[in-house]
Enzyme design. Structure first.
Site: not given
Length: 162
Positions: A41-43
């Site tokens: 995932t991203d942030y």
């Protein structure tokens, strides 16, 4: 004067002609499941777009393994299957902790050129998240050239799986 650092380019996929007369299609989907982990995932907790590509590649390699084609052995035989064209559509992001089903199938094979379809769905919500069309072609990695035909054992396994 051209730079010696330029790498050779493969011809566009439209220039790859079927040399063996082999043409096949399938409707069968291979399914591979994955749970979205933090490193996917991203942030914001949504799956990073490049992760979907990795999942699609993993599903294709696992599909090939399931029909008796070990990718490492294929490369040892002097045949690699790089992606030469990719079209991807993002419908909805998967989120951290969700389960996903990656569905892949070889839609069509013409000579050494293979067209794949891929669908990534949320298994809990049964929602479509990603669709993709992928073209791969058999190359000789040592020569960097498109092969004239697939190794016979590979061709037989692919035809039998259709």
């Amino acid at each position: 004067m051209s730079s010696s650092s330029e790498s050779p380019q493969l011809p566009p996929t439209t220039a790859i002609a079927a040399k063996t007369g082999l043409k096949a299609t399938t409707e069968k989907w291979f399914e591979y499941s994955v749970r979205v982990q933090p490193h996917h995932t991203d942030y914001a907790g949504a799956v990073w777009h490049g992760t979907y590509l990795t999942w699609m590649e993993t599903a294709r390699v696992e599909y090939l393994r399931s029909i008796g084609i070990d990718f490492a052995e294929l490369v040892k035989l002097g045949c690699d299957l790089p992606v030469v064209e990719l079209s991807i559509r993002y419908h909805r992001a998967l989120r951290l902790g969700e389960m996903a089903i990656i569905k892949t199938r070889m839609d069509e094979m013409t000579g050494v050129k293979m067209y794949w379809d891929c669908r990534i769905e949320s298994s809990e919500k049964q929602e479509l998240c990603v669709t993709a069309k992928i073209t791969i072609v058999a190359i000789d990695p040592e020569k960097g050239k498109i092969m004239r035909q697939l190794p016979p054992a590979v061709q037989d396994a692919l035809v039998k799986s259709l």
